[in-house]
Scaffold this motif. Structure first.
Motif, short mmCIF file in Angstrom:
data_model
loop_
_atom_site.label_atom_id
_atom_site.label_comp_id
_atom_site.label_asym_id
_atom_site.label_seq_id
_atom_site.Cartn_x
_atom_site.Cartn_y
_atom_site.Cartn_z
N HIS A 116 0.69 -0.97 -0.03
CA HIS A 116 -0.10 0.06 0.02
C HIS A 116 0.93 1.23 -0.05
O HIS A 116 0.82 2.05 0.82
N GLU A 118 2.23 5.07 -1.39
CA GLU A 118 1.32 6.19 -2.20
C GLU A 118 2.52 7.18 -2.74
O GLU A 118 3.55 7.15 -2.14
N THR A 148 1.04 12.86 1.13
CA THR A 148 1.68 11.68 1.00
C THR A 148 2.99 11.30 0.43
O THR A 148 3.16 12.18 -0.80
N GLY A 153 2.64 0.58 4.12
CA GLY A 153 1.39 1.10 4.78
C GLY A 153 0.98 -0.10 5.54
O GLY A 153 1.54 -1.12 5.61
N CYS A 170 -4.67 3.42 0.17
CA CYS A 170 -4.00 2.94 1.34
C CYS A 170 -5.23 2.81 2.56
O CYS A 170 -5.90 3.79 2.89
N GLU A 173 -5.28 5.55 6.67
CA GLU A 173 -4.60 6.41 6.73
C GLU A 173 -4.40 7.12 8.07
O GLU A 173 -3.63 7.97 8.47
N GLN A 185 -1.05 7.99 8.37
CA GLN A 185 -0.03 7.64 7.51
C GLN A 185 0.21 9.16 6.39
O GLN A 185 1.61 9.12 6.06
#
Length: 242
Positions: A116, A118, A148, A153, A170, A173, A185
């Motif tokens: 995950h 980003e 991000t 993640g 994700c 978060e 996150q």
């Protein structure tokens, strides 16, 4: 504001660390003397955490999933786990961000994964019902934009935590754990310009195509980060009223 806060830095790069401290200071709305900078990369976590009203933990190029960790990184992660446990027990208030959410997830028995990531730039984040009711996150719009840039993640919210925010890329978060710990996150602290300055430091760190720096930075500068700043102000206000 008279309550002193502690900024815990997990970035080895001093330029990025100093800029991140300044971003948290501005986002929290406090003065220079109200946010103490502690370099956790080079110095162990202080034992006298009770002299601080709350703690904010910045990001890092480290990853919980790193296969070959130095002794310094392992010590740093252990210190962050100790800090997280203190906040979960309600003995301090702490906001963990970026790399920090992975440390907390592992502590709580959750899974940190490379599935995950980003990209570098703005993303849309949605509050859960619990997030809309949360004493910190409840000040935010139900859907908001934040910045991000991460390689790993949390796969799903840890069993003892409460999911507060998510998005398509994700699934976790943000969440709350225990009496006094929140973890995100996304990055709640930088302005778009500050984020671009951070990109210069990490240009060759694999977060984005270094040859596309101008394109990526232009996209970053389209971000509206007013809502994440409101989260930091909400955190500071909780400390003042405690």
């Amino acid at each position: 504001m008279t309550a002193r806060l502690l900024y815990v830095c997990a970035r080895p790069q001093r330029t990025a660390a100093a800029a991140e401290w300044a971003s948290f200071r501005d986002g929290l709305g406090v003065g220079d003397d109200d946010l103490i900078h502690h370099d956790l990369v080079r110095h162990p976590l202080p034992d006298d955490l009770d002299r601080f009203a709350a703690v904010v933990v910045g990001g890092s190029p480290f990853n919980v999933t790193d296969p070959d960790k130095t002794d310094a990184q392992r010590r740093l992660e252990g210190d962050l786990e100790r800090l997280a446990a203190t906040a979960i027990e309600g003995r301090t208030n702490a906001l963990f961000t970026c790399f920090g959410i992975g440390v907390v997830t592992r502590l709580l028995g959750g899974e940190v994964t490379l599935m995950h990531p980003e990209g570098t730039g703005p993303t849309d984040i949605t509050l859960t019902a619990a997030g809309r009711d949360d004493e910190l996150f409840g000040v935010l719009s139900p859907r908001f934009e934040a910045l991000t840039a991460h390689k790993e993640g949390t796969a799903s919210v840890p069993p003892t935590a409460t999911l507060l925010a998510e998005n398509d890329a994700c699934p976790v978060e943000a969440y709350r754990a225990g009496a006094g710990l929140w973890a995100t996150q996304f990055h709640p602290e930088p302005t778009a310009d500050a984020f671009v300055a951070r990109m210069v430091v990490y240009r060759d760190a694999g977060y984005f195509d270094a040859d596309a720096f101008d394109e990526v930075s232009a996209h970053v500068r389209t971000a509206s980060v007013e809502q994440p700043t409101r989260l930091l102000r909400s955190f500071a206000a909780r400390v003042v009223s405690a």
